[in-house]
Write a protein that holds these residues in place. Structure first.
Motif, PDB file in Angstrom:
ATOM      1  N   ALA A   1     -15.557   3.012   0.550  1.00 34.20           N
ATOM      2  CA  ALA A   1     -14.837   2.964  -0.890  1.00 34.20           C
ATOM      3  C   ALA A   1     -14.711   4.091  -1.194  1.00 34.20           C
ATOM      4  O   ALA A   1     -15.393   5.096  -1.053  1.00 34.20           O
ATOM      5  N   ALA A   2     -13.796   4.490  -2.287  1.00 34.02           N
ATOM      6  CA  ALA A   2     -13.385   5.810  -2.917  1.00 34.02           C
ATOM      7  C   ALA A   2     -13.115   5.385  -4.506  1.00 34.02           C
ATOM      8  O   ALA A   2     -12.643   4.318  -4.849  1.00 34.02           O
ATOM      9  N   ASN A   3     -13.588   6.430  -5.059  1.00 34.53           N
ATOM     10  CA  ASN A   3     -13.231   6.520  -6.659  1.00 34.53           C
ATOM     11  C   ASN A   3     -12.614   7.680  -6.803  1.00 34.53           C
ATOM     12  O   ASN A   3     -13.446   8.755  -6.983  1.00 34.53           O
ATOM     13  N   ASP A   4     -11.517   7.956  -7.363  1.00 28.54           N
ATOM     14  CA  ASP A   4     -10.726   9.288  -7.547  1.00 28.54           C
ATOM     15  C   ASP A   4     -10.040   9.399  -8.703  1.00 28.54           C
ATOM     16  O   ASP A   4      -9.642   8.453  -9.061  1.00 28.54           O
TER      17      ASP A   4
ATOM     18  N   GLY B   1     -13.103  -6.925  -1.956  1.00 32.35           N
ATOM     19  CA  GLY B   1     -13.427  -8.322  -2.484  1.00 32.35           C
ATOM     20  C   GLY B   1     -15.010  -8.525  -2.604  1.00 32.35           C
ATOM     21  O   GLY B   1     -15.292  -9.521  -3.328  1.00 32.35           O
ATOM     22  N   ARG B   2     -15.651  -7.736  -1.761  1.00 33.55           N
ATOM     23  CA  ARG B   2     -17.307  -7.921  -1.853  1.00 33.55           C
ATOM     24  C   ARG B   2     -18.050  -6.651  -2.320  1.00 33.55           C
ATOM     25  O   ARG B   2     -18.787  -6.862  -3.043  1.00 33.55           O
ATOM     26  N   PHE B   3     -17.373  -5.418  -2.248  1.00 31.38           N
ATOM     27  CA  PHE B   3     -18.057  -4.245  -2.638  1.00 31.38           C
ATOM     28  C   PHE B   3     -17.326  -3.832  -3.896  1.00 31.38           C
ATOM     29  O   PHE B   3     -15.961  -3.709  -3.978  1.00 31.38           O
ATOM     30  N   THR B   4     -18.014  -3.214  -4.850  1.00 29.63           N
ATOM     31  CA  THR B   4     -17.418  -2.390  -5.844  1.00 29.63           C
ATOM     32  C   THR B   4     -17.793  -1.005  -6.001  1.00 29.63           C
ATOM     33  O   THR B   4     -19.136  -0.893  -6.270  1.00 29.63           O
ATOM     34  N   ILE B   5     -16.914  -0.120  -6.145  1.00 31.21           N
ATOM     35  CA  ILE B   5     -17.546   1.513  -6.586  1.00 31.21           C
ATOM     36  C   ILE B   5     -17.112   1.524  -7.794  1.00 31.21           C
ATOM     37  O   ILE B   5     -16.124   1.125  -8.460  1.00 31.21           O
ATOM     38  N   SER B   6     -18.146   2.367  -8.722  1.00 30.21           N
ATOM     39  CA  SER B   6     -18.007   2.677  -9.792  1.00 30.21           C
ATOM     40  C   SER B   6     -18.658   4.046  -9.982  1.00 30.21           C
ATOM     41  O   SER B   6     -19.455   4.360  -9.288  1.00 30.21           O
ATOM     42  N   ARG B   7     -18.374   4.718 -11.280  1.00 30.46           N
ATOM     43  CA  ARG B   7     -19.075   5.955 -11.403  1.00 30.46           C
ATOM     44  C   ARG B   7     -19.439   5.908 -13.089  1.00 30.46           C
ATOM     45  O   ARG B   7     -18.878   5.322 -13.975  1.00 30.46           O
ATOM     46  N   ASP B   8     -20.556   6.755 -13.610  1.00 26.18           N
ATOM     47  CA  ASP B   8     -20.977   6.918 -14.685  1.00 26.18           C
ATOM     48  C   ASP B   8     -21.096   8.619 -14.934  1.00 26.18           C
ATOM     49  O   ASP B   8     -22.087   9.112 -14.308  1.00 26.18           O
ATOM     50  N   ASN B   9     -20.092   9.131 -15.527  1.00 26.60           N
ATOM     51  CA  ASN B   9     -20.078  10.723 -15.506  1.00 26.60           C
ATOM     52  C   ASN B   9     -21.072  11.001 -16.156  1.00 26.60           C
ATOM     53  O   ASN B   9     -21.613  12.117 -16.116  1.00 26.60           O
ATOM     54  N   ALA B  10     -21.497  10.584 -17.482  1.00 25.31           N
ATOM     55  CA  ALA B  10     -22.541  10.884 -18.262  1.00 25.31           C
ATOM     56  C   ALA B  10     -23.869  10.983 -17.414  1.00 25.31           C
ATOM     57  O   ALA B  10     -24.711  11.774 -17.582  1.00 25.31           O
ATOM     58  N   LYS B  11     -24.071   9.995 -16.348  1.00 23.29           N
ATOM     59  CA  LYS B  11     -25.401  10.180 -15.552  1.00 23.29           C
ATOM     60  C   LYS B  11     -25.262  10.723 -14.417  1.00 23.29           C
ATOM     61  O   LYS B  11     -25.874  11.098 -13.414  1.00 23.29           O
ATOM     62  N   ASN B  12     -23.625  11.464 -14.083  1.00 14.01           N
ATOM     63  CA  ASN B  12     -23.427  11.998 -12.790  1.00 14.01           C
ATOM     64  C   ASN B  12     -23.872  11.161 -11.608  1.00 14.01           C
ATOM     65  O   ASN B  12     -24.463  11.630 -10.743  1.00 14.01           O
ATOM     66  N   THR B  13     -23.529   9.977 -11.649  1.00 12.70           N
ATOM     67  CA  THR B  13     -23.700   9.013 -10.627  1.00 12.70           C
ATOM     68  C   THR B  13     -22.735   8.232 -10.248  1.00 12.70           C
ATOM     69  O   THR B  13     -21.884   7.580 -10.824  1.00 12.70           O
ATOM     70  N   VAL B  14     -22.571   7.741  -9.089  1.00  9.54           N
ATOM     71  CA  VAL B  14     -21.771   6.987  -8.661  1.00  9.54           C
ATOM     72  C   VAL B  14     -22.435   5.598  -7.818  1.00  9.54           C
ATOM     73  O   VAL B  14     -23.514   5.837  -7.222  1.00  9.54           O
ATOM     74  N   TYR B  15     -21.743   4.286  -7.759  1.00 10.31           N
ATOM     75  CA  TYR B  15     -22.505   3.228  -7.510  1.00 10.31           C
ATOM     76  C   TYR B  15     -21.803   2.792  -6.451  1.00 10.31           C
ATOM     77  O   TYR B  15     -20.463   2.643  -6.475  1.00 10.31           O
ATOM     78  N   LEU B  16     -22.327   1.805  -5.734  1.00 10.91           N
ATOM     79  CA  LEU B  16     -21.689   0.820  -4.934  1.00 10.91           C
ATOM     80  C   LEU B  16     -22.489  -0.627  -5.236  1.00 10.91           C
ATOM     81  O   LEU B  16     -23.482  -0.686  -4.483  1.00 10.91           O
ATOM     82  N   GLN B  17     -21.802  -1.426  -5.546  1.00  6.89           N
ATOM     83  CA  GLN B  17     -22.449  -2.764  -5.790  1.00  6.89           C
ATOM     84  C   GLN B  17     -21.832  -3.639  -4.509  1.00  6.89           C
ATOM     85  O   GLN B  17     -20.631  -3.635  -4.468  1.00  6.89           O
ATOM     86  N   MET B  18     -22.642  -4.172  -3.873  1.00  8.53           N
ATOM     87  CA  MET B  18     -22.380  -4.666  -2.493  1.00  8.53           C
ATOM     88  C   MET B  18     -22.896  -6.332  -2.769  1.00  8.53           C
ATOM     89  O   MET B  18     -24.104  -6.491  -2.736  1.00  8.53           O
TER      90      MET B  18
END
Length: 127
Positions: A49-52, A69-86
């Motif tokens: 997955a990519a978040n650009d 459809g199963r995984f979701t990528i997201s980012r929280d720039n305030a926390k300098n963190t990227v997530y992968l919900q699986m």
């Protein structure tokens, strides 16, 4: 230089969910493209997955067909963190998962396009 540290992996059963996190430090930027990759034993590293950054402040997401459809990528720039919900995990999702970053988009989501990598976190899905 950017440092990336993944966490959140584990051992789960098919159908379960996990959320992976990747904390970034160093010369981070909200404009950096972020991605998740995975590598199973004996296999090459593959794109997940990519978040650009779109170039106008909106982020674009893209997924491999195997996880769409199963995984979701997201980012929280305030926390300098990227997530992968699986969600709806399958045994074939078993792999070491890596987060990655690149300063700018080049031409593809091949691992060679990315500049920085985390150490990886193990995800094991039993049937």
């Amino acid at each position: 230089q950017v440092q990336l540290v993944e966490s959140g992996g584990g051992y789960v059963q098919a159908g379960d969910s996990l959320r992976l996190s990747c904390a970034a430090s160093g010369r981070t930027s909200s404009r950096y493209d972020l991605g998740w990759f995975r590598q199973a034993p004996g296999k090459e590293r593959e794109f997940v997955a990519a978040n650009d950054w779109s170039g106008s402040g909106t982020y674009y997401t893209y997924y491999a067909d195997s996880v769409k459809g199963r995984f979701t990528i997201s980012r929280d720039n305030a926390k300098n963190t990227v997530y992968l919900q699986m969600n709806s995990l399958k045994p074939e999702d078993t792999a070491v998962y890596y987060c990655a970053a690149r300063i700018f988009y080049r031409s593809s989501y091949h691992p060679s396009e990315y500049d920085y990598w985390g150490q990886g976190t193990q995800v094991t899905v039993s049937s």
